[in-house]
Design an enzyme around this catalytic site. Structure first.
Site, PDB file in Angstrom:
ATOM      1  N   ASN A  75       0.879  -1.173   0.000  1.00 38.78           N
ATOM      2  CA  ASN A  75       0.000   0.000   0.000  1.00 38.78           C
ATOM      3  C   ASN A  75       0.911   1.215   0.000  1.00 38.78           C
ATOM      4  O   ASN A  75       1.523   1.537   1.007  1.00 38.78           O
ATOM      5  CB  ASN A  75      -0.890  -0.020   1.261  1.00 38.78           C
ATOM      6  CG  ASN A  75      -1.665   1.272   1.415  1.00 38.78           C
ATOM      7  OD1 ASN A  75      -1.781   2.060   0.470  1.00 38.78           O
ATOM      8  ND2 ASN A  75      -2.191   1.509   2.603  1.00 38.78           N
ATOM      9  N   TRP A  76       1.003   1.846  -1.164  1.00 37.21           N
ATOM     10  CA  TRP A  76       1.958   2.955  -1.295  1.00 37.21           C
ATOM     11  C   TRP A  76       1.430   4.264  -0.707  1.00 37.21           C
ATOM     12  O   TRP A  76       2.157   5.249  -0.648  1.00 37.21           O
ATOM     13  CB  TRP A  76       2.322   3.155  -2.766  1.00 37.21           C
ATOM     14  CG  TRP A  76       3.027   1.989  -3.398  1.00 37.21           C
ATOM     15  CD1 TRP A  76       3.490   0.855  -2.757  1.00 37.21           C
ATOM     16  CD2 TRP A  76       3.374   1.831  -4.778  1.00 37.21           C
ATOM     17  NE1 TRP A  76       4.087   0.019  -3.664  1.00 37.21           N
ATOM     18  CE2 TRP A  76       4.033   0.582  -4.916  1.00 37.21           C
ATOM     19  CE3 TRP A  76       3.190   2.616  -5.916  1.00 37.21           C
ATOM     20  CZ2 TRP A  76       4.505   0.121  -6.140  1.00 37.21           C
ATOM     21  CZ3 TRP A  76       3.658   2.149  -7.150  1.00 37.21           C
ATOM     22  CH2 TRP A  76       4.313   0.928  -7.247  1.00 37.21           C
ATOM     23  N   LYS A  77       0.178   4.277  -0.349  1.00 39.57           N
ATOM     24  CA  LYS A  77      -0.445   5.487   0.219  1.00 39.57           C
ATOM     25  C   LYS A  77      -0.192   6.685  -0.714  1.00 39.57           C
ATOM     26  O   LYS A  77      -0.160   6.532  -1.918  1.00 39.57           O
ATOM     27  CB  LYS A  77       0.069   5.745   1.628  1.00 39.57           C
ATOM     28  CG  LYS A  77       0.014   4.497   2.511  1.00 39.57           C
ATOM     29  CD  LYS A  77       0.197   4.807   3.959  1.00 39.57           C
ATOM     30  CE  LYS A  77       0.357   3.518   4.737  1.00 39.57           C
ATOM     31  NZ  LYS A  77       0.158   3.658   6.157  1.00 39.57           N
ATOM     32  N   HIS A 107      -9.428   1.231   4.829  1.00 36.18           N
ATOM     33  CA  HIS A 107      -8.148   1.414   5.529  1.00 36.18           C
ATOM     34  C   HIS A 107      -8.360   2.391   6.689  1.00 36.18           C
ATOM     35  O   HIS A 107      -9.150   3.327   6.583  1.00 36.18           O
ATOM     36  CB  HIS A 107      -7.102   1.953   4.547  1.00 36.18           C
ATOM     37  CG  HIS A 107      -5.719   1.936   5.123  1.00 36.18           C
ATOM     38  ND1 HIS A 107      -5.274   2.892   5.998  1.00 36.18           N
ATOM     39  CD2 HIS A 107      -4.694   1.056   4.967  1.00 36.18           C
ATOM     40  CE1 HIS A 107      -4.021   2.604   6.353  1.00 36.18           C
ATOM     41  NE2 HIS A 107      -3.653   1.500   5.739  1.00 36.18           N
ATOM     42  N   GLU A 114      -6.737   4.787   7.727  1.00 36.33           N
ATOM     43  CA  GLU A 114      -6.535   6.213   7.411  1.00 36.33           C
ATOM     44  C   GLU A 114      -7.766   6.786   6.709  1.00 36.33           C
ATOM     45  O   GLU A 114      -8.085   7.963   6.881  1.00 36.33           O
ATOM     46  CB  GLU A 114      -5.258   6.373   6.562  1.00 36.33           C
ATOM     47  CG  GLU A 114      -4.011   6.179   7.412  1.00 36.33           C
ATOM     48  CD  GLU A 114      -2.824   5.573   6.688  1.00 36.33           C
ATOM     49  OE1 GLU A 114      -2.784   5.598   5.441  1.00 36.33           O
ATOM     50  OE2 GLU A 114      -1.919   5.063   7.383  1.00 36.33           O
ATOM     51  N   GLU A 116      -5.627  -4.820  10.713  1.00 36.95           N
ATOM     52  CA  GLU A 116      -4.587  -3.807  10.858  1.00 36.95           C
ATOM     53  C   GLU A 116      -4.841  -3.014  12.137  1.00 36.95           C
ATOM     54  O   GLU A 116      -5.623  -2.051  12.118  1.00 36.95           O
ATOM     55  CB  GLU A 116      -4.607  -2.854   9.667  1.00 36.95           C
ATOM     56  CG  GLU A 116      -4.344  -3.513   8.339  1.00 36.95           C
ATOM     57  CD  GLU A 116      -3.700  -2.544   7.373  1.00 36.95           C
ATOM     58  OE1 GLU A 116      -2.582  -2.817   6.959  1.00 36.95           O
ATOM     59  OE2 GLU A 116      -4.298  -1.498   7.077  1.00 36.95           O
ATOM     60  N   GLY A 145       2.346   2.258  10.587  1.00 41.29           N
ATOM     61  CA  GLY A 145       3.295   3.358  10.386  1.00 41.29           C
ATOM     62  C   GLY A 145       4.003   3.781  11.659  1.00 41.29           C
ATOM     63  O   GLY A 145       4.666   4.819  11.701  1.00 41.29           O
ATOM     64  N   SER A 172       3.297  -2.201  10.361  1.00 40.74           N
ATOM     65  CA  SER A 172       4.757  -2.237  10.550  1.00 40.74           C
ATOM     66  C   SER A 172       5.376  -3.597  10.251  1.00 40.74           C
ATOM     67  O   SER A 172       6.332  -4.010  10.907  1.00 40.74           O
ATOM     68  CB  SER A 172       5.119  -1.772  11.971  1.00 40.74           C
ATOM     69  OG  SER A 172       4.718  -0.428  12.162  1.00 40.74           O
ATOM     70  N   GLY A 199       2.713  -1.177   4.279  1.00 42.60           N
ATOM     71  CA  GLY A 199       2.877   0.222   3.890  1.00 42.60           C
ATOM     72  C   GLY A 199       4.339   0.553   3.654  1.00 42.60           C
ATOM     73  O   GLY A 199       4.880   0.343   2.565  1.00 42.60           O
ATOM     74  N   GLY A 200       5.006   1.053   4.688  1.00 45.48           N
ATOM     75  CA  GLY A 200       6.380   1.565   4.559  1.00 45.48           C
ATOM     76  C   GLY A 200       7.342   0.620   3.864  1.00 45.48           C
ATOM     77  O   GLY A 200       8.117   1.036   2.997  1.00 45.48           O
TER      78      GLY A 200
HETATM   79  C1  PEP Z   1      -0.757   0.110   5.882  1.00 46.67           C
HETATM   80  O1  PEP Z   1      -0.705   1.209   5.404  1.00 46.67           O
HETATM   81  O2  PEP Z   1      -1.722  -0.620   5.626  1.00 46.67           O
HETATM   82  C2  PEP Z   1       0.337  -0.328   6.759  1.00 46.67           C
HETATM   83  C3  PEP Z   1       0.229  -1.486   7.338  1.00 46.67           C
HETATM   84  O3  PEP Z   1       1.384   0.522   6.892  1.00 46.67           O
HETATM   85  P1  PEP Z   1       2.815   0.154   7.589  1.00 46.67           P
HETATM   86  O4  PEP Z   1       3.249  -1.153   7.045  1.00 46.67           O
HETATM   87  O5  PEP Z   1       3.716   1.290   7.203  1.00 46.67           O
HETATM   88  O6  PEP Z   1       2.564   0.092   9.066  1.00 46.67           O
END
Ligand code: PEP
Length: 261
Positions: free
Chosen positions: A14-16, A100, A102, A172, A178, A217, A238-239
């Site tokens: 997930n590049w956001k 999500h 966010e 999640e 994040g 994470s 994500g990251g």
């Molecule tokens: C996400 O955005 O769904 C996520 C899990 O981010 P991260 O891996 O950066 O915590």
């Protein structure tokens, strides 16, 4: 000989809100090449809307899928700024992330709207990745299991059993997204097992086909211990999905850890 794990593992980036069109193409094609030999899992990347069609075009013919980060339930009309699930499918995506945290936190998403988005994704031929998860204060108050159960029920309320079986659930925990603070494998497994049990109540043995991803994470160095858990079928990332090296390494470590002998 190792047996394939059921359900088949799935790793989705997930590049956001990240990158230019050319950044997106080079990350996607880099990941495509780096995971080309990975046969035991499904893998996808999640670019922003502007890059979706171009990335999908570049990945055509490869095993790397494309996920949108959201999508609207109406197909057309006076909904300025929205992107329809049918448009996302037409652009070449295979999956649509919905709900999500966010989106829930900053854009007013509710279980009811998540459910509508998931239903529309399925109608458009996409696989919805339905995100649920508790906040830190809910966890601290001992409400994690109840919150996740309520979100699961609400976010899948409009789906038929056949539609639900085709969907992916992503657990999640909001406090792990994040933040660098990953849920322990035991913490994640406890919630995943509760999600599976609730799906079994509704779908009986068909619930075993549904992929339940963990997100929060996940990194190349912690994915293996998570994937060893019985009900963790992959990761929403994500990251660590933002560089070729870290995402490809994460996928390979994850696949190696869940291959059963
Ligand atoms: C996400 O955005 O769904 C996520 C899990 O981010 P991260 O891996 O950066 O915590």
């Amino acid at each position: 000989m190792s047996n394939p794990r059921i359900p088949r593992p799935f790793f989705c980036g997930n590049w956001k809100l990240w990158g230019t069109l050319s950044d997106s193409v080079s990350l996607a094609t880099g990941v495509r090449d780096a995971v080309a030999g990975v046969a035991a899992a499904d893998v996808a990347v999640g670019p922003g809307f502007v890059a979706l069609a171009t990335v999908a075009e570049k990945l055509k013919g490869s095993s790397l899928g494309v996920a949108s980060q959201d999508g609207y339930w109406e197909q057309k009309g006076a909904f300025t700024g929205e992107v329809a699930m049918t448009q996302i499918a037409d652009a070449g995506a295979k999956y649509a992330i919905v709900g999500h945290s966010e989106r829930r936190q900053y854009f007013g998403e509710t279980d009811e709207t998540v459910s509508r988005r998931a239903k529309a994704a399925l109608a458009a031929g996409l696989v919805p990745i339905i995100c649920i998860g508790e906040t830190l204060s809910e966890r601290d108050a001992g409400q994690a299991l109840a919150v996740v159960a309520k979100q699961l029920d609400g976010a899948t309320a409009s789906l038929t059993d056949d539609e639900l079986v085709k969907s992916v659930i992503a657990y999640e925990p909001v406090w792990a997204i994040g933040t660098g603070r990953v849920a322990s494998p035991a913490q994640a497994q406890e919630i995943h097992a509760s999600i599976r049990a609730r799906l079994v109540q509704r779908l009986a043995t068909r619930a075993q086909q549904i992929r339940i991803l963990y997100g929060g994470s996940v990194k190349p160095d912690n994915v293996a211990e998570l994937m060893k858990e019985k009900d963790i079928d992959g990761a929403l990332v994500g990251g660590a999905s933002l560089t070729v090296d870290s995402f490809a390494k994460l996928v390979k470590e994850g696949v190696a850890a869940c291959t059963r002998s």
